[in-house]
Motif scaffolding. Structure first.
Motif, mmCIF file in Angstrom:
data_model
loop_
_atom_site.group_PDB
_atom_site.id
_atom_site.type_symbol
_atom_site.label_atom_id
_atom_site.label_comp_id
_atom_site.label_asym_id
_atom_site.label_seq_id
_atom_site.Cartn_x
_atom_site.Cartn_y
_atom_site.Cartn_z
ATOM 1 N N HIS A 68 19.467 -101.658 -14.775
ATOM 2 C CA HIS A 68 18.446 -101.405 -13.752
ATOM 3 C C HIS A 68 17.033 -101.464 -14.318
ATOM 4 O O HIS A 68 16.067 -101.323 -13.595
ATOM 5 C CB HIS A 68 18.653 -100.033 -13.126
ATOM 6 N N GLY B 53 24.840 -92.605 -14.303
ATOM 7 C CA GLY B 53 24.773 -94.058 -14.246
ATOM 8 C C GLY B 53 23.730 -94.691 -15.157
ATOM 9 O O GLY B 53 23.636 -95.911 -15.236
ATOM 10 N N PHE B 54 22.918 -93.881 -15.831
ATOM 11 C CA PHE B 54 21.811 -94.460 -16.589
ATOM 12 C C PHE B 54 22.234 -95.088 -17.914
ATOM 13 O O PHE B 54 21.713 -96.118 -18.317
ATOM 14 C CB PHE B 54 20.747 -93.400 -16.893
ATOM 15 N N GLY C 40 18.629 -98.993 -18.682
ATOM 16 C CA GLY C 40 19.219 -98.263 -17.561
ATOM 17 C C GLY C 40 20.510 -98.909 -17.122
ATOM 18 O O GLY C 40 20.830 -98.904 -15.953
ATOM 19 N N PHE D 199 10.573 -98.881 -12.867
ATOM 20 C CA PHE D 199 11.536 -99.486 -13.784
ATOM 21 C C PHE D 199 11.050 -100.825 -14.312
ATOM 22 O O PHE D 199 10.485 -101.611 -13.573
ATOM 23 C CB PHE D 199 12.882 -99.676 -13.064
ATOM 24 N N CYS E 118 22.767 -88.047 -13.689
ATOM 25 C CA CYS E 118 22.260 -89.199 -14.435
ATOM 26 C C CYS E 118 23.358 -90.060 -15.049
ATOM 27 O O CYS E 118 23.082 -90.925 -15.884
ATOM 28 C CB CYS E 118 21.304 -88.715 -15.524
#
Ligand SMILES: Cc1cc2nc3c(=O)[nH]c(=O)nc-3n(C[C@H](O)[C@H](O)[C@H](O)COP(=O)(O)OP(=O)(O)OC[C@H]3O[C@@H](n4cnc5c(N)ncnc54)[C@H](O)[C@@H]3O)c2cc1C
Ligand code: HEM
Ligand code: SF4
Ligand code: SF4
Lengths: 465, 370
Positions: B209, B30-31, B206, B218, B28
């Motif tokens: 994102h 990149g969140f 995100g 999302f 995770c």
């Protein structure tokens, strides 16, 4: 359930990457599609839910991939790991098609991230999914549902009824109830058989009882067995599986990536008698981790212990289970359930054999032992500084190689060389055609995505015929 | 260390286990800021965990992505574990300490404060003023209007006392949290980065994102609604400050005409709060319950409702100016504001401060890590 409702143009067996890419392409081509997934919704997605990246050919940098990675280099990499056990035509077709895989994935809502820390070596070749494989599958399922693909969870295909060169119907058990499902065309994307311990025992003997399965418990290989029993041609070595050494405390199934242990090259590894059995420093870890599953599997009780001292404690990725620590080797042996005297003797012999040198954790440093059997040829630094640390190791099975044979249209081939009229295969269940041995990081998802897409498109074309 | 602190709470133990699993997994990364911050550690002290929990924006991205989420036996649910730990950190650092208990049943406390505030103001007004004044049609002229119902001095002094106490209490809490979470110094550059991250709610998206507002899909709905609410709040705060400045310093007494700075700021802010809070409440009730901490619903919903009611009664007051309903509306509005001020340091409101502190420490650590 209404029998009439279970008549579809295309029925896809499985719920992982290979199944969903096939279902999406088939639906995009206008066919009605039903996906049958053995797992319940919360655990959907097979081994694909544990993945993190896909290896993709590219001629120029993309949003997450650096530089370029062209067909010939990709092919050379594959040739090296498989030792030639691959089909060049299918392999090159797969490699080329990975170029279009990333845009397709993005269109389906899959998001990417830069390569994870500790995997810098893959930043050129492998595109990482934001959040990993489960997030990728969430995107695929959402896209499929939005397009009108229907999904039945908790639904196992128990038999593919073949008559001549045609699949007539599927026998399934849906939430405990037997059902029959008919599709004009069937796509088998049900993965390997690595979770079927009884089957693994046929190749490995009773020791397979002690194997841990890194991925889904639903990869029972029931469809694969059923197809092979009905005259479908097989590919791949039936006795081989990809096995790595993982933390011995990992759950029996679905331990996934977090249970891996990267301490081996900086350690000595002993079996339950406290004896070493292989050169721990033979090569850099990414090139060696896949042999340790087999090595541990050959030891008594299929268990081993990796022993380090506090100097090596922080040289590798943190472990998911806590390190087992003690102030002396004897006390550590006690905690690990080993004979203290035996472990002390092994450590003493190793320490005495270590030739002093300049230790570098990040490359082959040539710091070795002398007069020790088996030798340790890199990172051989004496184990001296308390606290001493141990990790139990067990074989962790990633996937199996045996599969069904397909052609470049993903059509399933029979033992007599004939082509099945309405049966296609994608993913792990046919990967043995291309990956007969070894493993190349990110290639499992490459095969699944490419052949899933081919199978979906070809199946839809077949329906229209 | 007191004996209470030595026994680790379930939320703390849960968070530590989650971070140990995440640190071995790292999918995770990149969140949000939490995972890169986590990777700077191998072991997690209580202070580190409460820092990471406050760095978490509860976007739920990691919950939907997690292959170890329930029903997996590891049962990882970072979003939920961290929400609970955040709440514990507010309680632990509350000042004065015994009032930290207010966080245990925060929904109830907030509701009682609302009811109590309204009741108190109404009661005092009815005791001290004649019904004729309260229900009278009062002239909307400077120095008159609502000041005829609640005198300027009373209003100003009460607001000042409650406001100053809230600032003091929240400042003490923040200082205690800052020390406990093991943060040392920060540079101007770090401060600028933290302001940017907080003002844009960078990690409630995100990292670009979008986040999992309701389910696995999302969106940026929550982020935008929070902007409406929080910037609405700032506008209302600005309206009050400008009003107080004009009235008390410049000597231009309220109430102000419709086309004046305080009224326009308040109008815009009030509308932002109403839509922001209503939207957030709606999202909260629609959303998948699994990753949420149900125990905290009261605290979240309580503050949202309180802000919404303050804004709504404020706008209503504007609309009812010069009518006989003005008096009671004023009492209700000011009662709610009083309740808000009194409970501010003991409500979810403090999350803005704690989160800001966490963002500041993160800015420093990431700069140092390069
Ligand atoms: C821990 C781990 C990490 C990995 N990481 C990577 C990586 O980063 N990159 C990469 O390329 N590869 C990776 N792999 C390999 C990769 O997981 C596989 O190559 C790939 O997922 C295979 O996809 P698939 O769809 O064919 O099979 P799976 O994803 O295994 O899907 C099979 C599906 O079929 C269903 N099924 C099985 N039998 C039946 C039945 N009888 N009826 C109905 N449904 C059935 C299962 O429930 C499952 O949903 C990893 C594997 C593991 C274990
Ligand atoms: C430093 C500035 C701020 C940051 C970084 C921030 C961040 C966040 C985040 C990430 C959430 C969602 C997660 C959660 O529920 O815990 C949230 C919720 C909330 N915030 Fe803020 N906030 C800030 C300032 C404010 C201000 C000034 C207010 C009040 C006016 C406010 C009121 C609320 C409320 C009521 C919620 C609950 C809403 C819900 O959960 O649906 N915040 N905030
Ligand atoms: S939340 Fe789950 S998937 Fe994400 S890093 Fe943690 S363990 Fe890995
Ligand atoms: S909930 Fe969102 S902000 Fe919190 S740790 Fe998970 S991904 Fe990060």
């Amino acid at each position: 359930m209404d029998q009439k409702a279970l008549r579809y143009d295309i029925v896809v067996i499985g719920g992982g990457n290979a199944a969903l890419t096939a279902a999406l392409e088939a639906r995009l081509a206008g066919a009605s599609v039903l996906v049958l997934e053995h797992a319940p919704k919360a655990m959907r997605g097979g081994n694909s839910r544990h993945t993190r990246n896909i290896r993709a050919m590219h001629a120029a940098p993309t949003s997450v991939l650096t530089e370029s990675y062209l067909e010939d280099e990709y092919w050379d990499d594959l040739l090296r790991v498989t030792g030639g056990q691959t089909d060049e035509a299918l392999a090159r077709l797969t490699i080329r098609a990975t170029q279009e895989a990333l845009p397709f994935m993005a269109r389906c809502g899959v998001k990417f991230q830069p390569s994870l820390t500790g995997t810098l070596s893959l930043s050129r070749t492998n595109a990482f999914f934001l959040g990993g494989g489960k997030a990728l599958l969430n995107a695929y399922y959402a896209a499929a549902e939005a397009l009108g693909v229907e999904v039945l969870y908790d639904t196992q295909v128990t038999e593919v009824a073949i008559d001549g060169r045609r699949v007539r119907r599927l026998k399934v058990v849906c939430k405990g109830f037997p059902l029959e499902v008919t599709g004009k065309v069937v796509i088998a994307a049900s993965g390997g058989f690595q979770a079927n311990i009884e089957w693994l025992k046929q190749a490995w003997g009773p020791q397979a009882e002690n194997f841990l399965i890194r991925g889904t418990p639903y990869a029972q290989g029931r469809v694969l067995r059923n197809l092979l029993d009905q005259g479908i041609a097989s590919v791949g070595d039936p006795t081989q599986c990809h096995a790595v050494a993982i933390d011995g405390r990992a759950p029996k199934f679905d331990g996934g990536i977090a249970t891996r242990l990267d301490c081996v090259p900086f350690s000595i590894v002993v079996n339950k008698h406290g004896q070493r059995f292989y050169n721990e420093g033979e090569d850099v870890w990414p090139k060696r981790y896949a042999i340790w599953g087999r090595l541990v599997a050959q030891q008594p009780d299929q268990v081993a212990y990796s022993i380090i001292d506090s100097q090596a404690e922080k040289l590798f990725m943190p472990s998911v289970f806590p390190a087992i620590k003690a102030d002396s080797i004897a006390a550590l042996a006690e905690k690990l359930g080993l004979e203290p005297a035996a472990l002390e003797a092994t450590v003493a012999a190793y320490n005495a054999a270590c030739v002093p040198g300049d230790f570098y954790s990040s490359r082959l440093d040539g710091v070795h032992t002398q007069g020790l059997e088996p030798p340790k040829t890199n990172w051989a630094r004496p184990i001296l500084q308390a606290p001493f640390i141990g990790y139990p190791l067990r074989p962790g099975i990633t996937f199996t190689y045996l599969g069904v044979k397909v052609n470049e249209r993903a059509e399933v081939i029979m033992q007599d060389g004939g082509v099945m009229e309405n049966l296609y295969a994608s993913g792990e269940i046919m990967a043995g055609s291309i990956l007969g041995k070894g493993y190349l990081a990110g290639f499992g998802m490459a095969i699944g995505t490419v052949f899933g897409r081919i199978a979906g498109k070809e199946a839809a074309r077949n329906v229209q015929r | 260390m007191s004996s209470v602190e030595m026994i680790e709470s379930p939320a703390m133990a849960d968070s530590r286990r989650a971070m140990e699993v995440c640190n071995a997994c790292r999918y995770c990364e990149g969140f949000c800021a939490v995972f890169p911050a986590m990777e700077l550690h191998r072991d997690f002290a209580a202070g580190d965990l409460s820092y990471l929990a406050n760095l978490c924006h509860g976007c739920k991205g990691c919950y939907y992505a997690c292959q170890y989420a329930p029903p997996h036996e590891f049962g990882i649910n970072v979003a939920r574990s961290f929400a609970l730990l955040r709440q514990e950190s507010y309680a632990e650092h509350a000042w004065p300490a015994p009032l930290g208990r207010a966080f245990a049943r925060n929904g109830l406390v907030t509701s009682l404060a609302m009811a109590g505030g309204i009741a108190l103001v109404l009661l005092l007004t009815f005791l001290l003023q004649s019904p004729g004044t309260i229900f009278g049609v009062l002239p909307v002229t400077p120095g008159a209007g609502f000041y005829l119902i609640i005198p300027k001095a009373v209003m100003t002094l009460t607001a000042l006392a409650a406001g100053l106490f809230a600032v003091l209490a929240m400042g003490m809490g923040l200082a205690s949290y800052w020390r406990a979470s093991g943060t040392r110094g920060w540079s101007v550059k770090d401060l600028r980065q933290a302001c940017k991250d907080a003002a844009s709610l960078r990690y409630l998206g995100g990292n670009g994102h979008g986040c999992n507002d309701k389910d696995g899909s999302f969106s940026t709905t929550r982020r935008h609604l929070h902007h409406l609410m929080a910037y609405g709040f700032l506008l209302c705060f600005a309206a009050t400050s400008v009003g107080a400045f004009e009235d008390l310093i410049l000597g231009w007494p309220a109430p102000y005409p419709l086309l004046s700075l305080p009224v326009l700021l308040g109008l815009a802010g009030g509308i932002g709060i109403i839509f922001g809070c209503a939207g957030l409440l709606w999202v909260k009730l629609q959303a998948d319950q699994e990753p949420q901490a149900r125990e905290l619903l009261g605290a979240d919903a309580g503050l949202l409702l309180l802000l919404l009611l303050i804004a709504a009664t404020g706008l209503l007051l504007l609309a009812l100016r010069g009518t006989s309903a003005q008096g009671v509306t004023l009492c209700v509005h000011l009662g709610l504001v009083l309740g808000f001020f009194v409970t501010m340091p003991y409500s979810k409101f403090v999350h803005g401060l704690y989160r800001f502190a966490a963002l500041l420490r993160n800015a420093r650590e990431q700069r140092e890590a390069g």
